[in-house]
Scaffold this motif. Structure first.
Motif, PDB file in Angstrom:
ATOM      1  N   ALA A 178      12.051  16.339  -7.525  1.00 41.81           N
ATOM      2  CA  ALA A 178      11.488  16.924  -8.667  1.00 41.81           C
ATOM      3  C   ALA A 178      10.364  17.851  -8.300  1.00 41.81           C
ATOM      4  N   ARG A 179      10.408  18.934  -8.613  1.00 44.04           N
ATOM      5  CA  ARG A 179       9.178  19.917  -8.454  1.00 44.04           C
ATOM      6  C   ARG A 179       8.940  20.607  -9.942  1.00 44.04           C
ATOM      7  N   TYR A 180       7.710  21.257 -10.050  1.00 43.27           N
ATOM      8  CA  TYR A 180       7.224  21.637 -10.990  1.00 43.27           C
ATOM      9  C   TYR A 180       6.349  22.994 -11.025  1.00 43.27           C
ATOM     10  N   ARG A 181       6.483  23.901 -12.258  1.00 41.63           N
ATOM     11  CA  ARG A 181       5.708  25.094 -12.499  1.00 41.63           C
ATOM     12  C   ARG A 181       5.533  25.300 -13.845  1.00 41.63           C
ATOM     13  N   ASN A 182       4.307  25.797 -14.339  1.00 41.43           N
ATOM     14  CA  ASN A 182       3.876  26.104 -15.583  1.00 41.43           C
ATOM     15  C   ASN A 182       3.619  27.609 -15.450  1.00 41.43           C
ATOM     16  N   ARG A 183       3.844  28.346 -16.583  1.00 41.32           N
ATOM     17  CA  ARG A 183       3.352  29.692 -16.683  1.00 41.32           C
ATOM     18  C   ARG A 183       3.090  30.115 -18.118  1.00 41.32           C
ATOM     19  N   PHE A 184       2.055  30.975 -18.294  1.00 42.38           N
ATOM     20  CA  PHE A 184       1.844  31.667 -19.533  1.00 42.38           C
ATOM     21  C   PHE A 184       2.878  32.455 -19.998  1.00 42.38           C
ATOM     22  N   VAL A 185       3.344  32.569 -21.433  1.00 43.37           N
ATOM     23  CA  VAL A 185       4.086  33.877 -21.633  1.00 43.37           C
ATOM     24  C   VAL A 185       3.056  35.016 -21.828  1.00 43.37           C
ATOM     25  N   ARG A 186       3.009  35.856 -20.995  1.00 43.93           N
ATOM     26  CA  ARG A 186       2.152  36.779 -20.838  1.00 43.93           C
ATOM     27  C   ARG A 186       2.670  38.212 -21.969  1.00 43.93           C
ATOM     28  N   THR A 187       2.120  37.926 -23.019  1.00 40.73           N
ATOM     29  CA  THR A 187       2.440  38.889 -24.181  1.00 40.73           C
ATOM     30  C   THR A 187       1.283  39.972 -23.764  1.00 40.73           C
ATOM     31  N   PRO A 188       1.345  41.112 -24.638  1.00 42.81           N
ATOM     32  CA  PRO A 188       0.335  42.188 -24.478  1.00 42.81           C
ATOM     33  C   PRO A 188      -0.956  41.642 -24.786  1.00 42.81           C
ATOM     34  N   ALA A 189      -1.059  40.885 -25.704  1.00 43.77           N
ATOM     35  CA  ALA A 189      -2.280  40.233 -25.978  1.00 43.77           C
ATOM     36  C   ALA A 189      -2.815  39.320 -25.102  1.00 43.77           C
ATOM     37  N   VAL A 190      -2.051  38.580 -24.446  1.00 40.40           N
ATOM     38  CA  VAL A 190      -2.684  37.693 -23.403  1.00 40.40           C
ATOM     39  C   VAL A 190      -3.044  38.635 -22.257  1.00 40.40           C
ATOM     40  N   VAL A 191      -2.278  39.574 -22.030  1.00 42.06           N
ATOM     41  CA  VAL A 191      -2.826  40.611 -20.860  1.00 42.06           C
ATOM     42  C   VAL A 191      -4.239  41.189 -21.160  1.00 42.06           C
ATOM     43  N   ALA A 192      -4.239  41.749 -22.370  1.00 44.37           N
ATOM     44  CA  ALA A 192      -5.344  42.293 -22.734  1.00 44.37           C
ATOM     45  C   ALA A 192      -6.747  41.341 -22.851  1.00 44.37           C
ATOM     46  N   GLU A 193      -6.423  40.106 -23.153  1.00 37.37           N
ATOM     47  CA  GLU A 193      -7.341  39.326 -23.190  1.00 37.37           C
ATOM     48  C   GLU A 193      -7.779  38.662 -21.585  1.00 37.37           C
ATOM     49  N   GLU A 194      -7.009  38.683 -20.959  1.00 38.46           N
ATOM     50  CA  GLU A 194      -7.008  38.199 -19.633  1.00 38.46           C
ATOM     51  C   GLU A 194      -8.270  39.512 -18.869  1.00 38.46           C
ATOM     52  N   GLN A 195      -7.890  40.675 -19.246  1.00 31.70           N
ATOM     53  CA  GLN A 195      -8.697  41.638 -18.844  1.00 31.70           C
ATOM     54  C   GLN A 195     -10.086  41.560 -19.435  1.00 31.70           C
ATOM     55  N   ALA A 196     -10.023  41.282 -20.432  1.00 33.05           N
ATOM     56  CA  ALA A 196     -11.453  40.976 -21.147  1.00 33.05           C
ATOM     57  C   ALA A 196     -12.212  39.944 -20.924  1.00 33.05           C
ATOM     58  N   GLY A 197     -11.416  38.704 -20.535  1.00 34.22           N
ATOM     59  CA  GLY A 197     -12.001  37.683 -20.153  1.00 34.22           C
ATOM     60  C   GLY A 197     -12.361  36.700 -21.382  1.00 34.22           C
ATOM     61  N   ARG A 198     -11.798  37.057 -22.538  1.00 38.04           N
ATOM     62  CA  ARG A 198     -12.287  36.483 -23.835  1.00 38.04           C
ATOM     63  C   ARG A 198     -11.260  36.437 -24.837  1.00 38.04           C
ATOM     64  N   ALA A 199     -11.257  36.006 -25.787  1.00 35.86           N
ATOM     65  CA  ALA A 199     -10.074  36.173 -27.047  1.00 35.86           C
ATOM     66  C   ALA A 199     -10.632  37.231 -27.713  1.00 35.86           C
ATOM     67  N   LEU A 200      -9.689  38.188 -28.040  1.00 37.70           N
ATOM     68  CA  LEU A 200      -9.801  39.551 -28.821  1.00 37.70           C
ATOM     69  C   LEU A 200      -9.265  39.058 -30.170  1.00 37.70           C
ATOM     70  N   TRP A 201      -8.077  38.497 -30.234  1.00 38.99           N
ATOM     71  CA  TRP A 201      -7.558  38.245 -31.694  1.00 38.99           C
ATOM     72  C   TRP A 201      -7.956  37.051 -32.224  1.00 38.99           C
ATOM     73  N   GLY A 202      -8.214  36.999 -33.489  1.00 42.82           N
ATOM     74  CA  GLY A 202      -8.203  35.661 -34.258  1.00 42.82           C
ATOM     75  C   GLY A 202      -7.084  35.033 -34.463  1.00 42.82           C
TER      76      GLY A 202
END
Length: 480
Positions: free
Chosen positions: A82-106
Motif C-alpha cells: 500500500a502507498r498513500y497520498r493526501n492533497r487539498f482540493v485547491r479551490t480559488p479560495a484555498v489558493v488565495a488564502e495560501e498566497q495571503a498565508g491566512r484565512a480570508l473567508w469566514g
C-alpha cells in the motif's frame, strides 16, 4: 456584515477543530506503508476519502460538518502493498488564502467575505467553494463534492483541475450524495438553491454527458436543506425535512437554518421517466444519510426506504441545555399512489454513516454497515468507536458488532472481491485516541465481527469524517 458572534469567535473553543477532528496541513506521499496483518491479495485499487479540513485557522465561525476545505486521503493497494497520498482540493479560495498565508473567508454562519486588495476583484464579495464532503468517480472523472455547489474535478495524482459543470449544463452544481445506478450506469443528482427553482434534479449518462435536466421539482417553494437521496428503478427519492434557510436572519446575526417541526417532513418520489412527482407526508424527522431504496415489486409496488433517522437537525457540537436528539435505523414504506408512509424503527443504537454494497443501489440489499457508538465517554457528535452490521434478511433486528477499542472509526465502505461477486471487504479510516495515529482497516465481509485482517499505518493523522469510496483498479486509471 460581521456579527457579534463572528467578532467573538474563538477556534480553540470549537470541539470539531480539535482532537481527532483537528485539521492537518501537511501533504504527504509515502510509497510503502507499514501493514499489521496481511492485505488480501485480491484487493487492487484506491481507497479515497474526502472531508472538511480548514487550510488555515477559521475566522468568524465554523460549523461542522458543512464548513472546511476539502482534503483527499488516498491509499493505493496492489499486490499486498500500500502507498498513500493526501492533497487539498485547491479551490480559488484555498489558493488565495495560501498566497495571503491566512484565512480570508469566514465560516458560513459569519457572512465574512473578502474584499480587494486581499483578493482579486473576481473573488471579492463571493462565498468560498466547499467541496469537502464526498468524492466519487463517474465516467472517468474524479469529483470532490460540496453540499450544494459545483464539484471540483481532480486529477490522477489528486491535483485539482477545476470546477466541473458538466459541459456548462449544470452551472449551479449538484449535492454531495449522487447515486449511480449500477444497471444503467447513470448518475442521478439533485441540487437545492436559495432562489427559485429551489430544488432540481438531473441525470448524467454513463459517458458523463447530462441526458436529463436540470428539472425543477414542482411543489417546492422555499429554500431548504437536503443532504442525501436514494434511488429505485422507478424513482429518485428525496426526503424534505423542515430545515429551512433564512438568509435574512443569518445576515442579522441569527441562525442560517431554522427547524420548523410543525411543517412536518415530506418525501418526494420523482419518476425517472419524467412523470409528476408523488408526495407523502409525515411528522417531522431529519436524516443525514439514506441506506438505500427499492421497489417492493420490480417496476411496481411500494417504495422501501431505509435510512438513519434523527429527531431534528443538529449542526456542530451540542450546546448546553440542547434538547435530546434520538435516532436510529428506520425502514419507511411509501405508497406512491396513496401518498401514505409507514415508518418502523429497526434499531435505536447511536449510529451514522450507513453504507451497502453499492452494486445493489436501487435494489433490495442484505447487509447494512454503519459506524456505531458503544457508550464510551468523551466521544463527540460524529465520532464512533465500533462498526455494526445489520442483516436485513434476518428479520429479528439483530446485528453484528466489532468494537474498535481505542480507535475512532469512520464510514465503512464496501470493496467487492473480484470474481463471482460474493465476497469482499469493509474498509474505513480509524484514529487511535491514545496516540493520534491513523490506520486504514480492512475487514472481511464474511466474518466482520472478528475485526480487521489488515491495519495499514497512515503517515499522517486522518481527521474524522466524512465520505469516500473504493475504486477498483480495473475500473479506473487513477494510480499516479
Amino acid at each position: 456584515m460581521t456579527t457579534f458572534a463572528a467578532q467573538s469567535f474563538d477556534p480553540a473553543r470549537v470541539a470539531h477543530l480539535s482532537g481527532r477532528f483537528a485539521p492537518v496541513t501537511a501533504e504527504v506521499d509515502e510509497a510503502d506503508l507499514d501493514v499489521v496483518g496481511e492485505l488480501p491479495a485480491d484487493l487492487d485499487g484506491l481507497f479515497l476519502r474526502n472531508g472538511p479540513n480548514p487550510r488555515f485557522s477559521p475566522i468568524g465561525s465554523y460549523l461542522y460538518p458543512i464548513d472546511g476545505d476539502g482534503m483527499l486521503h488516498g491509499v493505493w493497494i496492489s499486490g499486498g502493498r500500500a502507498r498513500y497520498r493526501n492533497r487539498f482540493v485547491r479551490t480559488p479560495a484555498v489558493v488565495a488564502e495560501e498566497q495571503a498565508g491566512r484565512a480570508l473567508w469566514g465560516g458560513l454562519e459569519s457572512m465574512i467575505l473578502p474584499k480587494t486588495p486581499d483578493v482579486s476583484p473576481e473573488l471579492a464579495g463571493t462565498f468560498r467553494d466547499l467541496p469537502d464532503i464526498n468524492v466519487v468517480r463517474h465516467a472517468g472523472r474524479l469529483l470532490a463534492l460540496a453540499e450544494s455547489d459545483c464539484p471540483f474535478r481532480m486529477g490522477p495524482d489528486l491535483d485539482t483541475i477545476g470546477r466541473e459543470t458538466f459541459g456548462g449544463v449544470l452551472p449551479a452544481g449538484i449535492t454531495a450524495h449522487p447515486k449511480i445506478d449500477p444497471l444503467t450506469g447513470e448518475m442521478l443528482v439533485f441540487c437545492y438553491a436559495l432562489e427559485p427553482p429551489f430544488l432540481t434534479w438531473s441525470v448524467i449518462g454513463p459517458t458523463g454527458t447530462v441526458i436529463g435536466g436540470p428539472t425543477p421539482v414542482q411543489g417546492v417553494d422555499e429554500p431548504l436543506m437536503i443532504h442525501d437521496m436514494a434511488l429505485t428503478a422507478r424513482f429518485l427519492v428525496l426526503v424534505l425535512a423542515p430545515a429551512f434557510f433564512d438568509i435574512e436572519a443569518a445576515t442579522s446575526g441569527g441562525a442560517m437554518i431554522t427547524w420548523r417541526p410543525e411543517r412536518g417532513t415530506r418525501v418526494a418520489l420523482i419518476p425517472r421517466d419524467g412523470g409528476p412527482v408523488r408526495w407523502a407526508h409525515d411528522e417531522a424527522f431529519w436524516l443525514w444519510h439514506t441506506v438505500n431504496a427499492y421497489d417492493t415489486v420490480p417496476g411496481d409496488g411500494d417504495v422501501v426506504l431505509e435510512y438513519v433517522q434523527w429527531a431534528h437537525l443538529a449542526l456542530g457540537a451540542p450546546g448546553q441545555g440542547e434538547r435530546p436528539n434520538p435516532g436510529g435505523l428506520v425502514r419507511a414504506v411509501v405508497d406512491p399512489f396513496g401518498g401514505t408512509m409507514h415508518r418502523t424503527q429497526l434499531d435505536d443504537s447511536r449510529i451514522e454513516l450507513p453504507r451497502i454494497d453499492d452494486r445493489l443501489i436501487g435494489r433490495q440489499h442484505r447487509w447494512i454497515a454503519v459506524a456505531s457508538g458503544t457508550g464510551a465517554v468523551g466521544l463527540l457528535p460524529g465520532e464512533y468507536d465500533a462498526i455494526r452490521w445489520y442483516d436485513t434478511e434476518d428479520g429479528t433486528g439483530a446485528s453484528l458488532l466489532w468494537r474498535a477499542g481505542d480507535l475512532s472509526v469512520g464510514e465503512p465502505v464496501f470493496a467487492p472481491a473480484p470474481g463471482d461477486g460474493s465476497g469482499g471487504y469493509w474498509m474505513t479510516y480509524a484514529t487511535d485516541r491514545t496516540d493520534a495515529s491513523s490506520w486504514l482497516l480492512v475487514i472481511p465481509a464474511d466474518a466482520p465481527s472478528a475485526g480487521p485482517v489488515a491495519r495499514v499505518r497512515i503517515p499522517v493523522r486522518v481527521p474524522l469524517g466524512l465520505h469516500g469510496n473504493w475504486l477498483p483498479t480495473e475500473e479506473h486509471s487513477l494510480v499516479p
